[in-house]
Motif scaffolding. Structure first.
Motif, PDB file in Angstrom:
ATOM      1  N   ASP A  19     -10.547  -8.808 -17.253  1.00  0.00           N
ATOM      2  CA  ASP A  19     -11.608  -8.010 -16.642  1.00  0.00           C
ATOM      3  C   ASP A  19     -11.044  -7.338 -15.405  1.00  0.00           C
ATOM      4  O   ASP A  19     -10.845  -7.968 -14.369  1.00  0.00           O
ATOM      5  CB  ASP A  19     -12.797  -8.909 -16.273  1.00  0.00           C
ATOM      6  CG  ASP A  19     -14.014  -8.118 -15.814  1.00  0.00           C
ATOM      7  OD1 ASP A  19     -13.858  -6.907 -15.544  1.00  0.00           O
ATOM      8  OD2 ASP A  19     -15.107  -8.701 -15.746  1.00  0.00           O
ATOM      9  N   ALA A  20     -10.772  -6.027 -15.515  1.00  0.00           N
ATOM     10  CA  ALA A  20     -10.183  -5.281 -14.402  1.00  0.00           C
ATOM     11  C   ALA A  20     -11.193  -4.991 -13.303  1.00  0.00           C
ATOM     12  O   ALA A  20     -10.825  -4.441 -12.265  1.00  0.00           O
ATOM     13  CB  ALA A  20      -9.568  -3.981 -14.910  1.00  0.00           C
ATOM     14  N   ARG A  21     -12.485  -5.314 -13.536  1.00  0.00           N
ATOM     15  CA  ARG A  21     -13.547  -5.155 -12.541  1.00  0.00           C
ATOM     16  C   ARG A  21     -13.730  -3.705 -12.126  1.00  0.00           C
ATOM     17  O   ARG A  21     -14.124  -3.414 -10.994  1.00  0.00           O
ATOM     18  CB  ARG A  21     -13.287  -6.011 -11.290  1.00  0.00           C
ATOM     19  CG  ARG A  21     -12.830  -7.440 -11.514  1.00  0.00           C
ATOM     20  CD  ARG A  21     -13.800  -8.285 -12.293  1.00  0.00           C
ATOM     21  NE  ARG A  21     -15.085  -8.500 -11.652  1.00  0.00           N
ATOM     22  CZ  ARG A  21     -15.969  -9.412 -12.073  1.00  0.00           C
ATOM     23  NH1 ARG A  21     -15.684 -10.183 -13.119  1.00  0.00           N
ATOM     24  NH2 ARG A  21     -17.125  -9.539 -11.489  1.00  0.00           N
ATOM     25  N   THR A  22     -13.484  -2.768 -13.057  1.00  0.00           N
ATOM     26  CA  THR A  22     -13.738  -1.362 -12.789  1.00  0.00           C
ATOM     27  C   THR A  22     -15.145  -1.000 -13.280  1.00  0.00           C
ATOM     28  O   THR A  22     -15.905  -1.857 -13.725  1.00  0.00           O
ATOM     29  CB  THR A  22     -12.695  -0.471 -13.486  1.00  0.00           C
ATOM     30  OG1 THR A  22     -12.807  -0.639 -14.909  1.00  0.00           O
ATOM     31  CG2 THR A  22     -11.289  -0.840 -13.051  1.00  0.00           C
ATOM     32  N   GLY A  23     -15.471   0.302 -13.211  1.00  0.00           N
ATOM     33  CA  GLY A  23     -16.818   0.729 -13.566  1.00  0.00           C
ATOM     34  C   GLY A  23     -17.218   0.387 -14.983  1.00  0.00           C
ATOM     35  O   GLY A  23     -18.315  -0.142 -15.224  1.00  0.00           O
ATOM     36  N   GLY A 302     -20.441   9.072 -14.218  1.00  0.00           N
ATOM     37  CA  GLY A 302     -20.446   9.198 -12.767  1.00  0.00           C
ATOM     38  C   GLY A 302     -21.194   8.050 -12.122  1.00  0.00           C
ATOM     39  O   GLY A 302     -22.131   8.239 -11.350  1.00  0.00           O
ATOM     40  N   LEU A 303     -20.757   6.821 -12.428  1.00  0.00           N
ATOM     41  CA  LEU A 303     -21.448   5.624 -11.961  1.00  0.00           C
ATOM     42  C   LEU A 303     -21.573   5.546 -10.436  1.00  0.00           C
ATOM     43  O   LEU A 303     -22.632   5.145  -9.931  1.00  0.00           O
ATOM     44  CB  LEU A 303     -20.742   4.383 -12.507  1.00  0.00           C
ATOM     45  CG  LEU A 303     -21.545   3.077 -12.563  1.00  0.00           C
ATOM     46  CD1 LEU A 303     -22.824   3.244 -13.365  1.00  0.00           C
ATOM     47  CD2 LEU A 303     -20.686   1.960 -13.137  1.00  0.00           C
ATOM     48  N   PRO A 304     -20.544   5.922  -9.652  1.00  0.00           N
ATOM     49  CA  PRO A 304     -20.710   5.853  -8.188  1.00  0.00           C
ATOM     50  C   PRO A 304     -21.852   6.717  -7.668  1.00  0.00           C
ATOM     51  O   PRO A 304     -22.430   6.398  -6.618  1.00  0.00           O
ATOM     52  CB  PRO A 304     -19.353   6.340  -7.661  1.00  0.00           C
ATOM     53  CG  PRO A 304     -18.386   5.997  -8.748  1.00  0.00           C
ATOM     54  CD  PRO A 304     -19.146   6.244 -10.019  1.00  0.00           C
TER      55      PRO A 304
END
Length: 389
Positions: A19-23, A302-304
């Motif tokens: 799990d790279a913990r990205t979006g 565009g999650l951010p």
């Protein structure tokens, strides 16, 4: 599993391995947790994962930590039957294409195949990705075109791109649906922890207005344009210029920017880069930012933008059609990378009146749209999601 229950196989191959913990990983964790706690009527939700040399098996899920892990080596291969559904939730293009014969066998036995599509960027802009990523993505798309019953896209822009590609490449009808995402980081089994570097960054953000960028450091993300604009601001506006905080892991083909960030004369003063921030630290940085810039040259959603707006932050985003889907009165757009233009845009938005936070749409709204696309609506009232419950 009770008698008469069908199974919803949810592919989590990538986060089960790492799990790279990205979006995208936040999306996969959040959707999986919602499905496990709020399953569709008469279905049992089964996390599944495939490995390089072994096909899809049930993936162990720990209800205490909310984490999934790879199947043990002696796990039996899953045998789908009529009425079951496979959902390709995780971004695991290399796994799906490698084990397409297992998927094809399921389909012959009556299993419905649905795949979540995050974007078509490796096909549209292979120069932005490692060669293996673009190659595996093309294979993955062929599996989608030949074997899937439905594609669930995360934005209308991605749905349009996929529709155009399928018009020329599909060998059978594929239903396309859209599942908008949520900015509720806290409902995605977030990672915790804040080291000394993170605590120093929060104190630093309190000392001056800070522009925040969130996302993996990779060629399309636009860090180069924002850094050039900020350097101009620091030269010309000096103490009146904001600071810049970048949060994101180092990706690929970015050795030049990595050196620039690490050796920058303003590093630690006007510029900071957190390459391994937890979700807890990310939320703290959102809470102290004056502006979020989303400068990516290509995205599937565009999650951010959504994460920032649900916390009342102003957003300056590149003028892309997909970002307009997330627009409200707190989202401003820029169209030029020229430093003299972008600096003006940054200062204009910083001086603009603040805006109210966008009403928080939870992940259960996304799940309802997903289940509708799968033809498995949920009639029971949604419950709260807590990995320890």
């Amino acid at each position: 599993m009770g008698e008469g229950f069908r199974r919803l196989f949810v592919d989590v191959s990538t986060i089960a391995q790492h799990d790279a913990r990205t979006g995208i990983q936040r999306v996969v964790r959040a959707v999986l947790l919602q499905l496990l706690h709020n399953p569709p009527d008469d279905f049992a939700v089964v996390p599944v994962a495939a490995m390089a040399r072994r096909g899809y098996c049930a993936a162990p899920f720990d209800p205490v930590t909310g984490k999934v892990s790879l199947p043990p080596p002696d796990s039996p291969l899953l045998c789908g039957v009529a009425g079951d559904i496979f959902l390709g939730l995780d971004l695991a293009a290399h796994r799906l294409s490698r084990h397409r014969r297992q998927i094809a066998g399921w389909r012959r036995r009556g299993v419905a195949i649905h795949v979540v599509v995050y974007d078509l960027l490796p096909l549209q802009h292979p120069e932005w990705f490692p060669a293996s990523t673009a190659r595996n993505f093309r294979k993955w798309l062929q599996v989608l075109a030949r074997l899937s019953d439905g594609a669930v896209c995360i934005s209308h822009a991605v749905a349009r791109d996929l529709e155009h590609w399928l018009a020329a490449n599909a060998v059978r009808p594929v239903t396309i649906a859209v599942m908008p995402l949520s900015g509720a980081v806290e409902a995605s089994n977030p990672s915790h922890g804040m080291d000394e570097e993170g605590r120093r960054a929060i104190d630093w953000m309190r000392s001056a207005p800070t522009v925040l960028m969130v996302g993996t450091i990779e060629p399309r993300k636009g860090h180069d344009a924002v850094l050039a604009a900020m350097e101009r601001l620091w030269r010309e506006r000096r103490e009146a210029a904001p600071n810049l905080l970048i949060i994101g892991r180092l990706g690929w083909h970015m050795e030049g920017l990595q050196r620039m960030l690490n050796q920058h004369p303003e590093r630690g003063s006007r510029l900071r880069w957190l390459g391994n921030a937890s979700d807890e630290l990310l939320l703290a940085c959102y809470a102290h930012a004056a502006l979020v810039i989303v400068a990516s040259r290509g995205e599937g959603f565009g999650l951010p933008i959504v994460e920032a707006r649900q916390r009342g932050l102003k957003v300056l985003a590149r003028d892309l059609p997909v970002f307009h889907e997330q627009a409200d009165e707190g989202v401003f757009f820029f169209s030029s990378d020229a430093p003299e233009r972008l600096t003006d845009d940054i200062m204009h938005v910083l001086k603009a009146d603040g805006t109210a936070a966008r009403p928080a749409g939870g992940w259960i709204d996304s799940i309802d749209r997903l289940l509708l696309a799968l033809g498995t609506p949920r009639t029971r009232q949604a419950g709260s999601v807590n990995p320890a419950s």
